[in-house]
Scaffold this motif. Structure first.
Motif, PDB file in Angstrom:
ATOM      1  N   ASN A 123      51.603  -4.346  23.878  1.00 54.94           N
ATOM      2  CA  ASN A 123      50.530  -4.718  24.648  1.00 54.94           C
ATOM      3  C   ASN A 123      49.208  -4.490  24.163  1.00 54.94           C
ATOM      4  OD1 ASN A 123      52.214  -5.852  26.501  1.00 54.94           O
ATOM      5  ND2 ASN A 123      52.345  -4.149  27.905  1.00 54.94           N
ATOM      6  N   ALA A 127      46.147  -7.106  23.080  1.00 60.15           N
ATOM      7  CA  ALA A 127      44.962  -7.142  23.846  1.00 60.15           C
ATOM      8  C   ALA A 127      43.821  -6.927  22.732  1.00 60.15           C
ATOM      9  CB  ALA A 127      44.883  -5.774  24.942  1.00 60.15           C
ATOM     10  N   ALA A 131      40.713  -9.399  22.473  1.00 60.58           N
ATOM     11  CA  ALA A 131      39.337  -8.953  22.736  1.00 60.58           C
ATOM     12  C   ALA A 131      38.164  -9.037  21.872  1.00 60.58           C
ATOM     13  CB  ALA A 131      39.324  -7.235  22.582  1.00 60.58           C
ATOM     14  N   GLN A 138      40.024 -17.240  24.310  1.00 59.54           N
ATOM     15  CA  GLN A 138      41.162 -16.416  24.507  1.00 59.54           C
ATOM     16  C   GLN A 138      41.977 -17.646  25.372  1.00 59.54           C
ATOM     17  OE1 GLN A 138      40.748 -12.922  26.993  1.00 59.54           O
ATOM     18  NE2 GLN A 138      38.997 -12.121  25.345  1.00 59.54           N
TER      19      GLN A 138
END
Length: 330
Positions: A123, A127, A131, A138
């Protein structure tokens, strides 16, 4: 991505050589970008073993045959992986109620303890990749990935087993509900941010005035990813509302919308409500079909201007029959 077979059958098409090279180029880029070439999965696990561990963590006691089929793994190879897991006490087997000769498998507490750090690591890695992108980029990336997955999914007579979980909300889920309403309705219907503001207000009120004895929210997950939500909100001792039913595009066509609605109806009946009500719009055909099939009746229809569009708002109602006392139905 797996390599394509070189031969073509009646329902296949000879690929352009440039497209073959484009796929190979993408494979090289993507595996490098997500760190597969230098990945460390801990506990001396290979990539395949880490994937099997993931499936065991999120499936409801599959058989080894089901795992092998859905992951396209050689039975002997998978058997060796499972034996290794058992030798480390990561795996538990129980006889199937349907056939005692078949074992159902799941992770043991020790296996879960190994899996959770790997899940957190994955995860965090995903992420970190996201980011680096602007919010709009995204969403573009995730939508493109969904399209890629849909196009590359094998065409079979039987759909692959998917893991569906309906759970209580956790911190962060309510923000996700608002975000999904804002993004999906803007993208698919052209609604403006007034709709997102409306949903945010409903969510805020639900959180601040939540009555667990009379209200409920379900978050739907598909293969460990959030894909939907629905709410039951108390209006009075006899009336409740079904609110904010939402499904992401990836989760449609699997019956999840109906399942979420059924959960709402069952909950409302168990709490003694006499009637369930909801408000929707005439353009939301899929949702209206779900409500119609479950006996909801359109009681009010009214044109209005809202969310930057000319719309027709609709009120639907369902009379709930509740069995209480000595079998009396009322």
């Amino acid at each position: 991505m797996a390599t394509m077979p070189s031969s073509t059958s009646a329902n296949q098409h000879a690929p352009d050589a440039r497209h073959v090279q484009a796929i190979r180029s993408f494979n090289r880029f993507y595996t490098q970008r997500i760190g597969v070439l230098s990945a460390s999965f801990g506990a001396d696990l290979s990539l395949t073993e880490a994937r099997v561990l993931y499936e065991l963590a999120y499936r409801d006691q599959p058989t080894a045959a089901e795992l092998g089929r859905d992951l396209a793994l050689d039975p002997g190879y998978l058997s060796r992986i499972l034996r290794r897991f058992e030798s480390r006490h990561w795996l538990e087997r129980t006889p199937s109620p349907a056939d005692a000769r078949v074992s159902l498998i799941k992770l043991s507490p020790e296996g879960q303890a190994v899996f959770m750090p790997l899940e957190e690591q994955s995860n965090a890695s995903a992420a970190s990749l996201l980011a680096k992108l602007a919010t709009g980029d995204q969403q573009t990336l995730v939508s493109a990935m969904a399209t890629l997955q849909r196009l590359m999914a094998p065409v079979t007579k039987e759909a692959a087993t998917r893991t569906v979980v309906l759970r209580d909300p956790q911190p962060g889920d309510m923000g996700w509900v608002v975000q999904q309403h804002g993004e999906i309705y803007a993208r698919e219907y052209g609604w403006n941010s007034d709709f997102e503001a409306l949903v945010a207000g409903i969510v805020q009120k639900f959180i601040s005035k939540f009555r667990p004895e009379a209200e409920k929210c379900w978050i739907a997950e598909l293969d460990g990813v959030k894909v939907g939500a629905v709410f039951v909100v108390r209006q009075s001792a006899t009336l409740c509302k079904l609110r904010m039913l939402i499904l992401t595009p990836e989760a449609r066509g699997l019956g999840l919308g109906g399942r979420l609605t059924d959960e709402c109806i069952a909950f409302a009946r168990s709490k003694g409500y006499k009637k369930m009500q909801l408000w929707t719009n005439s353009c939301l055909d899929a949702a209206r079909a779900i409500y119609t099939r479950r006996g909801f009746v359109l009681t009010k229809s009214e044109p209005y201007q809202g969310f930057g569009k000319d719309l027709v708002g609709e009120t639907w109602e369902l009379k709930l029959q509740t069995t209480q006392g000595k079998g009396k139905l009322f």
